[in-house]
Design an enzyme around this catalytic site. Structure first.
Site, PDB file in Angstrom:
ATOM      1  N   LEU A   1       0.459  -1.642   0.086  1.00  0.00           N
ATOM      2  CA  LEU A   1      -0.017  -0.577  -0.114  1.00  0.00           C
ATOM      3  C   LEU A   1       1.082   1.081   0.019  1.00  0.00           C
ATOM      4  CD1 LEU A   1      -3.098  -0.427   1.990  1.00  0.00           C
ATOM      5  CD2 LEU A   1      -2.241  -1.224   0.231  1.00  0.00           C
TER       6      LEU A   1
ATOM      7  N   GLY B   1       0.812  -5.416   1.570  1.00  0.00           N
ATOM      8  CA  GLY B   1      -0.219  -5.309   0.066  1.00  0.00           C
ATOM      9  C   GLY B   1       0.228  -6.191  -1.159  1.00  0.00           C
TER      10      GLY B   1
ATOM     11  N   ASN C   1       5.082  -7.273   6.359  1.00  0.00           N
ATOM     12  CA  ASN C   1       4.963  -7.023   7.547  1.00  0.00           C
ATOM     13  C   ASN C   1       4.661  -5.942   8.615  1.00  0.00           C
ATOM     14  OD1 ASN C   1       5.304  -5.254   4.969  1.00  0.00           O
ATOM     15  ND2 ASN C   1       6.965  -4.787   5.972  1.00  0.00           N
ATOM     16  N   GLU C   2       3.095  -5.637   8.634  1.00  0.00           N
ATOM     17  CA  GLU C   2       2.742  -4.317   8.745  1.00  0.00           C
ATOM     18  C   GLU C   2       3.688  -4.163  10.142  1.00  0.00           C
ATOM     19  OE1 GLU C   2       1.692  -6.317   6.391  1.00  0.00           O
ATOM     20  OE2 GLU C   2       0.646  -5.534   5.298  1.00  0.00           O
TER      21      GLU C   2
HETATM   22  C1  LIG Z   1      -7.479  -2.577  14.805  1.00  0.00           C
HETATM   23  C2  LIG Z   1      -6.694  -2.475  13.200  1.00  0.00           C
HETATM   24  C3  LIG Z   1      -8.594  -2.025  12.419  1.00  0.00           C
HETATM   25  C4  LIG Z   1      -7.300  -1.953  11.230  1.00  0.00           C
HETATM   26  C5  LIG Z   1      -5.932  -1.730  10.808  1.00  0.00           C
HETATM   27  C6  LIG Z   1      -6.172  -1.307   9.831  1.00  0.00           C
HETATM   28  C7  LIG Z   1      -5.411  -1.166   8.532  1.00  0.00           C
HETATM   29  C8  LIG Z   1      -3.970  -0.996   8.892  1.00  0.00           C
HETATM   30  C9  LIG Z   1      -2.796  -2.298   8.240  1.00  0.00           C
HETATM   31  C10 LIG Z   1      -2.611  -0.962   7.284  1.00  0.00           C
HETATM   32  C11 LIG Z   1      -2.034  -2.056   5.373  1.00  0.00           C
HETATM   33  C12 LIG Z   1      -0.790  -1.881   4.802  1.00  0.00           C
HETATM   34  C13 LIG Z   1      -1.015  -2.600   4.526  1.00  0.00           C
HETATM   35  C14 LIG Z   1       0.756  -1.919   3.765  1.00  0.00           C
HETATM   36  O1  LIG Z   1       0.507  -2.588   2.626  1.00  0.00           O
HETATM   37  S1  LIG Z   1       1.893  -0.999   4.414  1.00  0.00           S
HETATM   38  C15 LIG Z   1       3.444  -0.905   3.601  1.00  0.00           C
HETATM   39  C16 LIG Z   1       3.990  -1.836   3.650  1.00  0.00           C
HETATM   40  N1  LIG Z   1       5.336  -1.610   2.609  1.00  0.00           N
HETATM   41  C17 LIG Z   1       6.932  -1.625   3.757  1.00  0.00           C
HETATM   42  O2  LIG Z   1       7.418  -1.731   3.991  1.00  0.00           O
HETATM   43  C18 LIG Z   1       7.891  -0.897   1.840  1.00  0.00           C
HETATM   44  C19 LIG Z   1       8.716  -0.216   1.621  1.00  0.00           C
HETATM   45  N2  LIG Z   1       9.681  -0.120   1.141  1.00  0.00           N
HETATM   46  C20 LIG Z   1      10.531  -0.763   0.701  1.00  0.00           C
HETATM   47  O3  LIG Z   1      10.760  -2.058   1.442  1.00  0.00           O
HETATM   48  C21 LIG Z   1      11.521  -0.557   0.113  1.00  0.00           C
HETATM   49  O4  LIG Z   1      10.828   0.740  -0.699  1.00  0.00           O
HETATM   50  C22 LIG Z   1      11.478  -2.136  -1.363  1.00  0.00           C
HETATM   51  C23 LIG Z   1      12.343  -3.027  -0.955  1.00  0.00           C
HETATM   52  C24 LIG Z   1       9.970  -2.122  -1.833  1.00  0.00           C
HETATM   53  C25 LIG Z   1      12.170  -1.399  -2.849  1.00  0.00           C
HETATM   54  O5  LIG Z   1      13.687  -0.875  -2.238  1.00  0.00           O
HETATM   55  P1  LIG Z   1      14.156  -0.358  -3.378  1.00  0.00           P
HETATM   56  O6  LIG Z   1      15.524   0.033  -2.054  1.00  0.00           O
HETATM   57  O7  LIG Z   1      13.936  -0.442  -5.019  1.00  0.00           O
HETATM   58  O8  LIG Z   1      13.198   1.880  -3.115  1.00  0.00           O
HETATM   59  P2  LIG Z   1      13.635   3.112  -2.289  1.00  0.00           P
HETATM   60  O9  LIG Z   1      14.466   3.739  -2.286  1.00  0.00           O
HETATM   61  O10 LIG Z   1      13.185   1.737  -1.013  1.00  0.00           O
HETATM   62  O11 LIG Z   1      12.624   3.267  -2.274  1.00  0.00           O
HETATM   63  C26 LIG Z   1      11.656   4.339  -3.289  1.00  0.00           C
HETATM   64  C27 LIG Z   1      11.166   4.825  -3.150  1.00  0.00           C
HETATM   65  O12 LIG Z   1       9.971   4.612  -2.801  1.00  0.00           O
HETATM   66  C28 LIG Z   1       9.309   4.976  -1.733  1.00  0.00           C
HETATM   67  N3  LIG Z   1       8.282   4.105  -1.050  1.00  0.00           N
HETATM   68  C29 LIG Z   1       8.688   2.607  -0.996  1.00  0.00           C
HETATM   69  N4  LIG Z   1       7.626   1.992  -0.348  1.00  0.00           N
HETATM   70  C30 LIG Z   1       6.759   3.295  -0.524  1.00  0.00           C
HETATM   71  C31 LIG Z   1       5.283   2.339   0.166  1.00  0.00           C
HETATM   72  N5  LIG Z   1       5.265   1.143   0.444  1.00  0.00           N
HETATM   73  N6  LIG Z   1       4.421   3.654  -0.085  1.00  0.00           N
HETATM   74  C32 LIG Z   1       4.736   4.797  -1.017  1.00  0.00           C
HETATM   75  N7  LIG Z   1       6.683   5.278  -0.713  1.00  0.00           N
HETATM   76  C33 LIG Z   1       7.365   3.868  -0.855  1.00  0.00           C
HETATM   77  C34 LIG Z   1      10.326   5.437  -0.739  1.00  0.00           C
HETATM   78  O13 LIG Z   1      10.136   5.814  -0.287  1.00  0.00           O
HETATM   79  C35 LIG Z   1      10.866   6.373  -2.392  1.00  0.00           C
HETATM   80  O14 LIG Z   1      10.730   6.849  -2.052  1.00  0.00           O
HETATM   81  P3  LIG Z   1      12.221   8.841  -2.063  1.00  0.00           P
HETATM   82  O15 LIG Z   1      13.141   8.494  -1.086  1.00  0.00           O
HETATM   83  O16 LIG Z   1      12.341   8.224  -3.400  1.00  0.00           O
HETATM   84  O17 LIG Z   1      11.356   9.522  -1.995  1.00  0.00           O
END
Ligand SMILES: CC/C=C\C/C=C\CCC/C=C/CC(=O)SCCNC(=O)CCNC(=O)[C@H](O)C(C)(C)COP(=O)(O)OP(=O)(O)OC[C@H]1O[C@@H](n2cnc3c(N)ncnc32)[C@H](O)[C@@H]1OP(=O)(O)O
Length: 302
Positions: free
Chosen positions: A108, A153, A177-178
């Site tokens: 997400l 996601g 990994n939430e």
């Molecule tokens: C009681 C409970 C009730 C209700 C609960 C309800 C809901 C809550 C739950 C909501 C569920 C959420 C599920 C999700 O999916 S949350 C998102 C989790 N994602 C991650 O943890 C992944 C994060 N990203 C990474 O680990 C790396 O980016 C990745 C391995 C994918 C790629 O690495 P790489 O080195 O190739 O790129 P980066 O340099 O890290 O990233 C490039 C730019 O992209 C930005 N980025 C990365 N991921 C995200 C993302 N998920 N959303 C937005 N932006 C993201 C990153 O910051 C870099 O940005 P800039 O620095 O270039 O600006």
């Protein structure tokens, strides 16, 4: 106003993914989505569709650089492309993959969940639900060709598929990994995981927010096959051929029998699930956790 954009036809609920798009675009999007796909291919800015009508399949590539984070726009385009293929009898299967090198999907879009207002969070969560329901109950054979990192996601999307092929690269981790972000996977994320890898393994994986490297992902059953990176697509194609050798009606009824109860759980409580999400994500403490996580992601570079 009801939050669920669906319409009941007989016993079937037809979801209208564009029903939550801004008003003016509705008619045009609806008629476009009803058209036949044909052999020329189609797509949108963020979802590329390469149809092979002779084989009855299409390759769908997410292309929202840099990391295919699931923005509202990407979710919308994804659902519309799926709807088009579902409505065209030519197609029996989709291979879902990424056009972004090294990342299947970063999950997400954190920017959609940070610093926005409750109406935005509600709209966003409804779109996430919609995509999950569409994928999870799809009549088509869905094969995930996972050619990059697949957290949260991104993992959920792959788990809705009927079969997962993962490229053998230690960077291509997969899991929900939430908890590492200080957030909680909702019950339907959890149900999807439990249905795939079982209760005990899910309990450990979810609490610890484990991102499994390929060999471990295969061992716990998170993916069905791990292959060298240059064989992901060809493997997905041969797996697809095997799945398509089964008569559609028998396979589809069986899939529905296996999945309907899980999907119905969300269908019955979509509105309260949205309210839970909005309440949870709006908390100061949660916003702070997400900001810290985003900061760490950005720092990683510098
Ligand atoms: C009681 C409970 C009730 C209700 C609960 C309800 C809901 C809550 C739950 C909501 C569920 C959420 C599920 C999700 O999916 S949350 C998102 C989790 N994602 C991650 O943890 C992944 C994060 N990203 C990474 O680990 C790396 O980016 C990745 C391995 C994918 C790629 O690495 P790489 O080195 O190739 O790129 P980066 O340099 O890290 O990233 C490039 C730019 O992209 C930005 N980025 C990365 N991921 C995200 C993302 N998920 N959303 C937005 N932006 C993201 C990153 O910051 C870099 O940005 P800039 O620095 O270039 O600006």
């Amino acid at each position: 106003m009801a939050l669920v954009a669906g319409m009941r036809v007989g016993s079937r609920v037809l979801f209208r993914p564009w029903a939550w798009l801004p008003g003016a675009a509705l008619g045009r999007k609806e008629s476009a989505a009803r058209g036949r796909v044909g052999a020329r291919g189609f797509g949108s800015q963020r979802v590329l569709v390469e149809p092979d009508p002779a084989a009855g399949i299409a390759v769908m590539k997410l292309k929202s650089p840099p990391v295919n984070s699931l923005s509202l726009e990407l979710l919308t385009e994804f659902v519309i492309s799926l709807e088009k293929l579902e409505n065209d009898k030519t197609f029996r299967g989709i291979i879902l993959t990424s056009d972004c090198p090294g990342v299947f999907s970063a999950g997400l879009d954190l920017m959609e969940m940070c610093g926005k207002n409750p109406a935005h969070y509600a709209e966003y969560w409804k779109a996430v639900q919609e995509l999950w329901l569409r994928l999870y109950l799809s009549n088509l054979v869905l094969i995930a060709a996972i050619n990059g990192a697949c957290p949260a996601g991104g993992c959920l999307i792959s788990l809705t598929c009927d079969y997962r092929v993962l490229a053998d690269n230690p960077k291509y981790v997969i899991g929900l990994n939430e908890t590492l972000l200080g957030i909680v996977a909702p019950f339907w994320f959890k149900d999807t995981l439990v249905n795939t890898i079982g209760h005990r393994t899910s309990e450990r994986a979810l609490q610890l927010g484990i991102l499994f490297p390929p060999a471990e992902a295969l061992q716990v059953g998170m993916v069905d096959k791990v292959v060298p990176e240059d064989q992901v697509q060809s493997t997905a194609l041969s797996v697809m051929a095997q799945w398509l050798s089964i008569p559609d009606h028998a396979r589809q009824l069986t899939k529905n029998m296996m999945r309907k109860a899980t999907a119905d759980r969300l269908v019955k409580q979509r509105d309260s699930d949205i309210q839970n999400f909005v309440g949870f994500i709006s908390r100061d403490s949660i916003q702070k956790s997400l900001q810290v996580y985003l900061g760490k992601l950005r720092q990683k570079k510098g």
